[in-house]
Design a protein around this motif. Structure first.
Motif, short mmCIF file in Angstrom:
data_model
loop_
_atom_site.label_atom_id
_atom_site.label_comp_id
_atom_site.label_asym_id
_atom_site.label_seq_id
_atom_site.Cartn_x
_atom_site.Cartn_y
_atom_site.Cartn_z
N ARG A 15 0.83 -1.20 0.00
CA ARG A 15 0.00 0.00 0.00
C ARG A 15 0.87 1.25 0.00
N THR A 17 0.24 5.56 -0.53
CA THR A 17 -0.72 6.65 -0.70
C THR A 17 -0.03 7.76 -1.46
N VAL A 18 -0.69 8.23 -2.52
CA VAL A 18 -0.10 9.27 -3.35
C VAL A 18 -1.21 10.20 -3.83
N GLU A 19 -0.88 11.46 -3.97
CA GLU A 19 -1.81 12.42 -4.54
C GLU A 19 -1.43 12.64 -5.99
N SER A 46 -6.65 2.92 -10.41
CA SER A 46 -5.52 2.85 -9.48
C SER A 46 -4.68 1.60 -9.72
#
Length: 82
Positions: A15, A17-19, A46
């Motif tokens: 996992r 998390t990226v913007e 994604s």
């Protein structure tokens, strides 16, 4: 039309998390739609990120050279540290 990403492998994920900029997300959605039309495979946008990054790194000659030579990664102009 021939897309560079043809299948999305089912692998044990890590996992992250990226913007993403909105435009990149829109392009991921559009790519997923094109993939569905071409291969009949519905894909969550994604799920495209990992194979796209893998393809990019596999075809980046500078990265391959640095990886083979054990060189430290080169800082890319415009890249931001996470």
């Amino acid at each position: 039309m021939s897309l560079k990403i043809s299948i999305v492998p089912d692998d044990k994920p890590v996992r992250v998390t990226v913007e993403l900029p909105a435009g990149v997300h829109r392009d991921l959605v559009a790519y997923g739609e094109a993939l569905q039309r071409q291969a009949g495979q519905a894909v969550d946008p994604s799920k495209l990120i990992a194979p796209m990054l893998a393809r990019f790194m596999a075809t980046d000659r500078g990265f391959a050279k640095a990886k083979r030579g054990g060189e430290a990664p080169v800082k890319v102009r415009g890249a931001q540290a996470g």
